[in-house]
Design an enzyme around this catalytic site. Structure first.
Site, PDB file in Angstrom:
ATOM      1  N   ASP A 145      -5.455  -4.301  -5.265  1.00 42.03           N
ATOM      2  CA  ASP A 145      -6.761  -3.669  -5.037  1.00 42.03           C
ATOM      3  C   ASP A 145      -7.763  -3.995  -6.130  1.00 42.03           C
ATOM      4  O   ASP A 145      -8.837  -3.372  -6.201  1.00 42.03           O
ATOM      5  CB  ASP A 145      -6.603  -2.148  -4.913  1.00 42.03           C
ATOM      6  CG  ASP A 145      -6.092  -1.490  -6.186  1.00 42.03           C
ATOM      7  OD1 ASP A 145      -5.712  -2.226  -7.125  1.00 42.03           O
ATOM      8  OD2 ASP A 145      -6.052  -0.244  -6.240  1.00 42.03           O
ATOM      9  N   GLU A 156       0.044   8.332  -1.479  1.00 41.92           N
ATOM     10  CA  GLU A 156       0.139   7.286  -2.494  1.00 41.92           C
ATOM     11  C   GLU A 156       1.495   6.583  -2.481  1.00 41.92           C
ATOM     12  O   GLU A 156       1.572   5.392  -2.802  1.00 41.92           O
ATOM     13  CB  GLU A 156      -0.100   7.892  -3.885  1.00 41.92           C
ATOM     14  CG  GLU A 156      -1.494   8.453  -4.102  1.00 41.92           C
ATOM     15  CD  GLU A 156      -2.545   7.380  -4.288  1.00 41.92           C
ATOM     16  OE1 GLU A 156      -2.211   6.318  -4.862  1.00 41.92           O
ATOM     17  OE2 GLU A 156      -3.686   7.579  -3.841  1.00 41.92           O
ATOM     18  N   THR A 181      -0.831  -0.441 -10.828  1.00 38.34           N
ATOM     19  CA  THR A 181      -0.962   0.967 -10.477  1.00 38.34           C
ATOM     20  C   THR A 181       0.384   1.615 -10.739  1.00 38.34           C
ATOM     21  O   THR A 181       1.419   1.072 -10.334  1.00 38.34           O
ATOM     22  CB  THR A 181      -1.341   1.133  -8.997  1.00 38.34           C
ATOM     23  OG1 THR A 181      -2.644   0.565  -8.783  1.00 38.34           O
ATOM     24  CG2 THR A 181      -1.366   2.604  -8.599  1.00 38.34           C
TER      25      THR A 181
END
Length: 258
Positions: free
Chosen positions: A61, A43, A66
């Site tokens: 995305d 990640e 995020t």
């Protein structure tokens, strides 16, 4: 060769369950630390997962921002749940004012009501031990604990439990075709887990095949190296208990846990 095949065939579900019970699961503190580092390598391209409390960006995305140690997203509800929990524990925190906006953007990639200061305020909050603990607790509640519980129910050891955890982290545990539950059901059509009398390695290969299929359904996740050059490597080595030393690659970068 025939002897080896025969031995696999007579390895009973009871013996498989005993082997699973004898080894530490992913919830063992040392194994959990390994799991955090493995996910962080994929990640965030680092083993320093504790540095990721402050991480936040829009990676394009379709899930909005995020952020944090597990990739909480403004568009998928888990970031909203996290800030809700933080605010329950510490009213008036620097992120509390964004709760109305987080509710509005849930299910979208919008930054409406978050920009221009949300990322700056997230990083401020990340210095607060209470926010760090909230991230830990939500990670465990939503991702880690369900993965370990299902893994133990299926009779897979630490590697299998990690494969479940990594899948839930990326795909969530909802009802869509690429969610963790759907990935697991796809695998079950090809092989049985140890708890149902199946061979653990065969089943985990089927699960990873299903995971790769799910990843390829979305352009943002189409690089499958976190499976191909990490989890699959450990599986080929027979390291079902996820014991160090561990050597793997993600996106071409090499990592090691001694």
């Amino acid at each position: 060769m025939m002897g080896a095949v025969t031995c696999v065939g007579v390895f009973s579900p009871a013996r498989a369950a005993a082997a699973s019970a004898a080894a530490p699961g992913l919830d063992d503190p040392a194994k959990k630390e390994i799991a955090m580092k493995l996910v962080s390598s994929a990640e965030n391209s680092t083993l320093d997962w504790k540095a990721q409390y402050q991480y936040i960006e829009d990676i394009g995305d379709g899930r909005g921002y995020t952020a944090g140690i597990i990739g909480f997203c403004s568009g998928t509800g888990d970031m909203l749940d996290l800030v809700d929990l933080y605010t329950d524990r510490k009213p008036g925190n620097v992120l509390a004012k964004y709760l109305p906006a987080l509710r509005r953007v849930d299910g979208t990639d919008s930054h409406d009501g978050l920009d221009p200061h949300f990322t700056e305020d997230w990083r401020k909050a990340a210095r607060d031990a209470a926010f760090q603990q909230a991230q830990n607790d939500e990670r465990d509640r939503v991702y880690f604990n369900p993965a370990v519980k299902q893994g133990k129910t299926d009779g897979v050891r630490a590697l299998g439990q990690f494969a479940y955890y990594d899948a839930i982290v990326m795909h969530g545990n909802g009802g869509d075709a690429t969610s963790f539950g759907s990935i697991r059901r796809r695998a079950l059509r090809q092989a049985q887990p140890p708890a149902q009398g199946g061979d653990e390695t065969t089943y985990l290969n089927a699960f990873l095949d299903a995971r790769v299929w799910a990843m390829k359904q979305e352009e943002a996740h189409s690089d499958t190296s976190r499976v191909d050059t990490a989890q699959r490597v450990f599986l080929r080595q027979g390291n079902l208990d996820l014991n160090p030393p561990l050597n793997w690659k993600v996106y071409g970068d090499s990592y090691h846990i001694g």
